[in-house]
Scaffold this motif. Structure first.
Motif, PDB file in Angstrom:
ATOM      1  N   GLU A 109       4.195  32.958  16.326  1.00  0.00           N
ATOM      2  CA  GLU A 109       3.528  34.119  17.449  1.00  0.00           C
ATOM      3  C   GLU A 109       2.187  33.365  17.736  1.00  0.00           C
ATOM      4  O   GLU A 109       1.253  32.748  16.781  1.00  0.00           O
ATOM      5  N   PRO A 110       1.680  33.415  19.155  1.00  0.00           N
ATOM      6  CA  PRO A 110       0.544  32.730  19.496  1.00  0.00           C
ATOM      7  C   PRO A 110      -0.492  33.681  19.040  1.00  0.00           C
ATOM      8  O   PRO A 110      -0.387  34.872  18.667  1.00  0.00           O
TER       9      PRO A 110
ATOM     10  N   MET B 290      -3.456  35.492  19.525  1.00  0.00           N
ATOM     11  CA  MET B 290      -3.854  36.176  21.039  1.00  0.00           C
ATOM     12  C   MET B 290      -5.511  36.316  20.649  1.00  0.00           C
ATOM     13  O   MET B 290      -6.002  36.398  21.858  1.00  0.00           O
TER      14      MET B 290
ATOM     15  N   ILE C 103      -6.808  33.008  22.134  1.00  0.00           N
ATOM     16  CA  ILE C 103      -6.443  33.171  23.686  1.00  0.00           C
ATOM     17  C   ILE C 103      -7.414  33.754  24.440  1.00  0.00           C
ATOM     18  O   ILE C 103      -7.719  33.429  25.625  1.00  0.00           O
TER      19      ILE C 103
ATOM     20  N   ALA D  46       2.348  26.720  19.954  1.00  0.00           N
ATOM     21  CA  ALA D  46       2.759  27.929  20.680  1.00  0.00           C
ATOM     22  C   ALA D  46       1.294  28.528  21.266  1.00  0.00           C
ATOM     23  O   ALA D  46       1.240  29.172  22.468  1.00  0.00           O
ATOM     24  N   THR D  47       0.314  28.697  20.355  1.00  0.00           N
ATOM     25  CA  THR D  47      -1.026  29.206  20.827  1.00  0.00           C
ATOM     26  C   THR D  47      -1.690  28.262  22.019  1.00  0.00           C
ATOM     27  O   THR D  47      -2.157  28.716  23.004  1.00  0.00           O
TER      28      THR D  47
ATOM     29  N   ARG E 107       0.402  28.980  25.239  1.00  0.00           N
ATOM     30  CA  ARG E 107       0.099  30.316  25.885  1.00  0.00           C
ATOM     31  C   ARG E 107      -1.436  30.161  26.668  1.00  0.00           C
ATOM     32  O   ARG E 107      -1.919  30.885  27.465  1.00  0.00           O
TER      33      ARG E 107
ATOM     34  N   ASN F 174       8.837  27.580  32.954  1.00  0.00           N
ATOM     35  CA  ASN F 174       7.731  28.518  32.840  1.00  0.00           C
ATOM     36  C   ASN F 174       7.009  28.534  34.216  1.00  0.00           C
ATOM     37  O   ASN F 174       6.530  27.249  34.860  1.00  0.00           O
TER      38      ASN F 174
END
Length: 345
Positions: free
Chosen positions: A64-65, A67, A70, A160-161, A164, A230
């Motif tokens: 899971e990024p 968030m 981000i 993953a972060t 994103r 993507n």
């Protein structure tokens, strides 16, 4: 067939099965050696990545990024650093700040010269080898502005972060270049954006933010995991001319193994490189090759009409130079170029 000195005639159904088996084997060998599209689902969820610091990092493609990070990156493009090097200050950076005209007007930035922007990849920063190597190649070749972008604030987070957040970092770079242009009068058509791995997608998003009006965008082995299919990946419309150099594009390689730009180069087939024993070596070879071409402009590819030609090394089409510092470069197609094991390759 020959059996113990006698000729044996195979039954038609056996012959057909043998032909079918040989076809399947040949297809498998071709798929495993060709620069073909790959779905992110084909990557294992966990795989290891050896960074330039020599440490082994485990990537979880289903993580899971973060968030919160981000959202902060999206709110504040000033998290990115822009470091100017010129022939007047080839080794000591001058910091350029977005929305701070004095930081630019008091620097050595020369709007009459071309501007090259270098963007590192994941787990890297302004001091990572790609930056001083390409910077030295450019300043040794011609009088230009070299801007090194340091986006470690996001790049040092988990993969993953970082993935994103790439679009926001790229938009931030685009906003900075728009501000730079407004303060100095430097044209977007005098700018060349060069990015490695995740940085390739950063410069793609920066070019998109500027309406595809920068002169050149070059992606050095654009990152593959989580980037196939993507919509934020580097694309052919992100600059007036967009080039990609693919060096580690196997089925589970670190780079995208398929054509995504105006011109795509596949050195030595695009999957593994002479003198490399690891995937990270293959991956890094993209920026090493590019730096060499800035200095020598010596690596010439032949156009290929198919992925099979790339794999079999029988591309016989027109010649076209890979990389280099030509700001007005233009073209289209897929090209294979064969290189040596050591600099300048």
């Amino acid at each position: 067939m020959l059996e113990h000195g006698k000729i044996v005639v195979m039954k038609p159904n056996i012959m057909m099965k043998l032909v079918a088996l040989l076809f399947v084997v040949a297809t498998v060998l071709f798929v495993n050696s060709s620069p073909v599209p790959k779905d992110d689902a084909e990557y294992n969820r966990f795989f290891e990545y050896t960074g330039e610091d020599g440490e082994i990092h485990t990537i979880d493609l289903e993580a899971e990024p973060n968030m919160e990070v981000i959202e902060e990156i999206e709110r504040n493009p000033a998290n990115n650093q822009y470091l100017l090097f010129t022939r007047s200050n080839p080794n000591t950076a001058q910091s350029l700040l977005i929305n701070n005209a004095a930081s630019i007007s008091s620097s050595n930035f020369n709007a009459r010269l071309p501007t090259v922007v270098i963007v590192h990849g994941w787990l890297s920063n302004q001091n990572t080898d790609i930056n001083p190597v390409i910077r030295a190649a450019y300043l040794g070749k011609s009088d230009v502005n070299v801007i090194v972008m340091d986006w470690r604030r996001l790049a040092l987070y988990d993969y993953a972060t970082a993935v994103r957040g790439v679009p926001a970092v790229g938009r931030g770079l685009g906003e900075f270049l728009r501000f730079l242009s407004s303060v100095t009068g430097a044209g977007l058509d005098s700018m060349h954006l060069v990015g490695f791995s995740l940085g390739a997608h950063v410069v793609g998003n920066a070019g998109r933010e500027l309406g595809g009006r920068v002169a050149r965008v070059t992606g050095l082995d654009p990152a593959g995991p989580l980037w196939n299919y993507n919509s934020n990946a580097l694309g052919a419309n992100d600059g007036i001319y967009v080039e990609a150099i693919h060096t580690d594009g196997g089925l589970v390689g670190l780079g995208i193994g398929t054509a995504i730009a105006n011109v795509d180069f596949f050195p030595n087939g695009g999957n593994s490189q002479p003198g490399c024993l690891t995937g990270i070596c293959d991956h890094n070879r993209a920026w090493e090759l590019f730096a060499a071409t800035v200095t020598y402009n010596h690596l010439i590819g032949n156009e290929c009409s198919s992925n099979l030609q790339i794999t079999l090394n029988n591309c016989r089409g027109r010649e076209f130079p890979m990389g280099n510092d030509d700001l007005r470069k233009s073209g289209s197609g897929m090209f294979r170029v064969d290189t040596g094991r050591r600099y300048p390759f």
